[in-house]
Design a protein around this motif. Structure first.
Motif, PDB file in Angstrom:
ATOM      1  N   GLY A 565       0.818  -1.203   0.000  1.00 36.45           N
ATOM      2  CA  GLY A 565       0.000   0.000   0.000  1.00 36.45           C
ATOM      3  C   GLY A 565       0.855   1.258   0.000  1.00 36.45           C
ATOM      4  O   GLY A 565       2.015   1.249  -0.439  1.00 36.45           O
ATOM      5  N   ARG A 595      -2.836   9.483   5.872  1.00 37.07           N
ATOM      6  CA  ARG A 595      -3.469   8.187   6.118  1.00 37.07           C
ATOM      7  C   ARG A 595      -2.746   7.075   5.367  1.00 37.07           C
ATOM      8  O   ARG A 595      -2.209   7.274   4.282  1.00 37.07           O
ATOM      9  N   ARG A 596      -2.758   5.850   5.954  1.00 39.02           N
ATOM     10  CA  ARG A 596      -2.336   4.643   5.255  1.00 39.02           C
ATOM     11  C   ARG A 596      -3.482   4.149   4.401  1.00 39.02           C
ATOM     12  O   ARG A 596      -4.650   4.243   4.780  1.00 39.02           O
ATOM     13  N   GLN A 597      -3.149   3.584   3.253  1.00 34.30           N
ATOM     14  CA  GLN A 597      -4.174   3.032   2.377  1.00 34.30           C
ATOM     15  C   GLN A 597      -3.595   1.860   1.579  1.00 34.30           C
ATOM     16  O   GLN A 597      -2.392   1.781   1.345  1.00 34.30           O
ATOM     17  N   GLY A 598      -4.461   0.926   1.216  1.00 35.18           N
ATOM     18  CA  GLY A 598      -4.068  -0.193   0.370  1.00 35.18           C
ATOM     19  C   GLY A 598      -3.221  -1.248   1.038  1.00 35.18           C
ATOM     20  O   GLY A 598      -2.644  -2.100   0.353  1.00 35.18           O
ATOM     21  N   SER A 599      -3.132  -1.240   2.372  1.00 36.53           N
ATOM     22  CA  SER A 599      -2.313  -2.231   3.061  1.00 36.53           C
ATOM     23  C   SER A 599      -3.029  -3.578   3.114  1.00 36.53           C
ATOM     24  O   SER A 599      -4.262  -3.654   3.140  1.00 36.53           O
ATOM     25  N   SER A 600      -2.238  -4.658   3.146  1.00 40.26           N
ATOM     26  CA  SER A 600      -2.813  -5.994   3.304  1.00 40.26           C
ATOM     27  C   SER A 600      -3.294  -6.229   4.727  1.00 40.26           C
ATOM     28  O   SER A 600      -3.961  -7.221   5.001  1.00 40.26           O
ATOM     29  N   PRO A 602      -5.773  -4.816   7.217  1.00 45.91           N
ATOM     30  CA  PRO A 602      -6.914  -3.890   7.257  1.00 45.91           C
ATOM     31  C   PRO A 602      -6.889  -2.942   8.445  1.00 45.91           C
ATOM     32  O   PRO A 602      -7.407  -1.826   8.351  1.00 45.91           O
ATOM     33  N   ASN A 605      -5.323   0.456   7.441  1.00 42.75           N
ATOM     34  CA  ASN A 605      -5.938   1.325   6.442  1.00 42.75           C
ATOM     35  C   ASN A 605      -6.838   2.374   7.093  1.00 42.75           C
ATOM     36  O   ASN A 605      -7.623   2.076   7.986  1.00 42.75           O
ATOM     37  N   GLY A 606      -6.662   3.604   6.655  1.00 41.85           N
ATOM     38  CA  GLY A 606      -7.454   4.701   7.189  1.00 41.85           C
ATOM     39  C   GLY A 606      -6.906   5.295   8.463  1.00 41.85           C
ATOM     40  O   GLY A 606      -7.506   6.224   9.017  1.00 41.85           O
TER      41      GLY A 606
END
Length: 717
Positions: A565, A595-600, A602, A605-606
């Motif tokens: 991500g 924000r973090r996004q697209g990480s494996s 969950p 994320n966000g």
């Protein structure tokens, strides 16, 4: 909580000296003009080399950048690069410990001390204490830097500009700080010959470091010489050399106590957890030299060859708190301290670290016109080499400590652990062009092609990695001059980072390089500059790939290093300044949505990254008195919002506000010009957690420094 921390952590008594200075300075407000970074360049420099378009005034360039000059550094009492966080709301702390090298974040991204710093435009390592006494100014570029740097974190670049022998100068400065610290410095500049073709500038400084933090006394020294030879009106040869050394015990951070954030008001910020009988100072020594030849080629063209060498030596030693075993409940806290304030203490020693950087930049700059379009062209190649060599190191359990600083342990300094040698070579071809499309429009374009080779190996010859990688990074911008004082711009650019999976059995892709990590930025900006006012508003969106270990990573073949991500930082920066008679007012702020996004994973994320404030404000004002002539006084307010402590978790440190007061008196006599300065930093003695860096897989907390009084006298002859 108060009962756990005990009486050693009670709030110290305020002293009469600090209160007297506070009362005297509160009668006036301001010092903005003496320490605020602007992004317009008014009153500082017409252009900045860090942008890559240094022939263009910053007020007309499609970048968010600024600088702090030598006089402003003195007025602010700046001792190290981390003091830049006082001046610009987009620059924040990112693990700034007393006695160690400065680490900054820009737009929420931590700058890489190996790749995000320049000296007169050439790459240097900032894994050392960089002296400021011989620097004319410090430039800061915000955003991605793909056309200025081959590899770098996307937050921005920091460029240190060396003082040159431009005029005759004799300057002596003496400084004293509360706690017994003091400094002396000289700045001598002279030109020689009938036409003043030769010039020399000498800077020397010595400081006794005695901060409010206990067990942290040290010293630093600097000797620097810059010379130039103006062979003709079109030929200039410049040379510069500096030697510096700092020796001072460093400051470990506090941490979470179990799942709770300790009350900053109940913790004594003077306590240094590096207070063992066997604690040794961190020694940071450096030598840097440069040689630059500039040759005019007619009226519109010039060529330049610029060589830089840096040699760093470090002894990194500290009593280092890391995690905690709770024997009562049979629990191990891997990234924080135990609920009762205890922690596991390690004896860390890594002596004789060597870091060498060599760089050669060959460039051609010129102006020409084709089919009615005026071009300002820069092209060239940068060859650089970095080499680090280390010895075996110690990182051994030495016992348990406590946040009250009372527990003592025995040394455990055996060199039981391997370190890692690193080598890098890079070749960077670049082309930049500013094209004038009529009276109001300009198109800016650039491209940088980087080819790098990186190698690493442990000090015992194991875990070797080697790879090569190439990438091409473009940049485009379009600017429109609305009026002679105002302009709009839009830009798009990329930045580059590189990573490799460690060559260890637990990795499924051991020793394999990851694809090039390309960050991307879109930026929209408005700038205004007039005789008595300047303002700007910048909106940016940066998306940076995140390389992380995925898997349990506890047995062989259980871990994969890959891109997982991204970290997306979007925000607004605004700055405003105005002169109203004897008053100078400034205000600046940053609102950041990171924000973090697209990480494996969950749960990430966000979430907001750790140690990144969502809001930062800088407010200041200054007043120049009519009598006595030359007297001014000021106030500056620094405010930062709350910060997440652990990635993906809920614990946060609170927002905080610090007020700094200052006064300056410029006194002219027949013999000399005297500048008297006095400052009271953190005048209200506010207690708060300044930052919460998550480093080495561990959460740390650093407090605001206590109220500190400083004074200096500078004489120019």
């Amino acid at each position: 909580m108060a009962s756990v921390l005990n009486s050693t952590l009670r709030r110290p008594r305020r002293h009469a000296l600090g209160l007297a200075a506070l009362a005297a300075l509160c009668a006036s407000s301001a010092w903005a003009q003496t320490q605020t970074v602007t992004i317009t360049g008014r009153g500082i420099t017409p252009s900045l080399a860090v942008t890559g378009f240094d022939d263009t005034p910053l007020s007309s360039a499609p970048f968010s950048a600024g600088s702090v000059n030598a006089a402003q550094l003195l007025d602010a009492g700046s001792r190290q690069l981390s003091d830049l966080t006082r001046t610009d709301p987009g620059v924040n702390d990112a693990y700034n410990a007393e006695g160690y090298w400065s680490i900054l974040s820009v737009r929420g991204y931590t700058l890489d001390n190996r790749f995000n710093y320049r000296r007169d435009g050439l790459p240097i390592s900032a894994e050392t204490a960089l002296a400021l006494d011989n620097k004319e100014r410090i430039e800061v570029l915000k955003g991605t830097s793909g056309i200025q740097a081959g590899t770098s974190a996307p937050g921005g670049l920091v460029n240190l500009v060396v003082k040159r022998p431009e005029r005759t100068l004799r300057s002596v400065r003496l400084e004293a700080r509360e706690g017994g610290g003091g400094a002396a410095a000289v700045d001598l500049s002279q030109r020689f010959g009938a036409s003043e073709a030769f010039g020399l500038r000498l800077n020397a400084a010595s400081e006794r470091i005695s901060p409010q933090l206990r067990n942290a006394k040290g010293e630093r020294h600097l000797a620097a010489l810059a010379a130039d030879w103006r062979l003709s009106s079109s030929s200039l040869l410049e040379a510069a050399f500096e030697w510096s050394r700092q020796s001072q015990p460093s400051q470990p951070g506090f941490s979470l106590l179990g799942d709770g954030v300790p009350d900053a008001k109940a913790v004594n910020p003077r306590v240094n957890l590096n207070n063992q009988p066997w604690s040794q100072p961190v020694v940071l020594q450096g030598q840097t030299a440069s040689l630059r030849w500039t040759q005019g080629l007619g009226q519109d063209w010039r060529a330049q060859a610029h060589l830089g060498l840096q040699r760093l030596r470090s002894d990194d030693r500290v009593a280092f708190p890391f995690g905690c075993y709770d024997a009562v409940n049979d629990l191990y806290y891997a990234d924080r301290y135990c609920p009762d304030g205890s922690f596991d203490l390690y004896d860390f020693r890594s002596d004789n670290e060597r870091r060498n950087t060599d760089a050669l930049d060959l460039s051609l700059v010129g102006r020409f016109a084709t089919v009615g379009i005026a071009h300002q062209l820069t092209t060239g190649v940068l060859l650089s080499r970095f080499r680090s060599r280390f010895q075996r190191q110690a990182f051994n359990f030495a016992g348990q400590g406590h946040i009250d600083g009372t527990l003592l342990t025995l040394a455990a300094g055996d060199l039981t652990d391997e370190n890692t040698h690193r080598d890098e070579r890079s070749t960077e071809w670049y082309l930049r062009d500013a094209m004038k499309l009529g009276e109001q429009w300009r198109l800016w374009a650039g491209v940088r092609h980087t080819r790098l080779q990186r190698d690493s190996v442990r000090t015992d010859g194991s875990r070797a990695t080697a790879y090569t990688q190439s990438a091409t990074l473009p940049f485009f911008a379009l600017s429109h001059q609305l009026t002679p004082q105002s302009m709009l711009y839009a830009s798009w650019g990329q930045g580059l980072e590189s990573d490799v999976a460690p060559n260890r059995a637990r990795y499924t892709n051991a020793g394999v390089a990851l694809p090039a990590l390309k960050s991307r930025q879109v930026e929209l900006g408005w700038k205004h500059e007039s005789t008595d006012a300047d303002a700007s508003v910048v909106v940016f969106d940066i998306d940076r790939p995140v390389a992380e270990d995925i898997g349990t990573c506890d047995v062989d073949a259980s871990c994969t290093r890959r891109i997982d991500g991204s970290a997306r930082h979007r925000g607004v920066e605004a700055q405003w300044g105005r002169r109203l008679g004897a008053w100078t007012l400034r205000a600046g702020g940053t609102a950041l949505h990171a924000r973090r996004q697209g990480s494996s994973r969950p749960e990430l994320n966000g979430t907001r990254p750790s140690n990144v404030p969502a809001t930062s404000l800088r407010l200041s004002a200054s007043h120049a008195f009519a009598a006595p002539a030359g007297l001014s006084a000021g106030l500056a307010v620094v405010h930062e919002g709350d910060r997440v402590v652990v990635p993906g978790a809920t614990q946060r440190i609170g927002a905080w506000t610090r007020v700094d007061l200052s006064a300056r008196w410029l006194q002219r006599t027949e013999a000399a010009t005297l500048t008297w300065r006095v400052g009271l930093d953190n005048a209200a003695d506010n207690r708060a957690w300044k930052e919460a860096p998550y480093q080495f897989g561990h959460a740390y907390l650093y407090p605001l420094a206590p109220r500190t009084l400083r004074a200096s006298l500078q004489a120019e002859f």
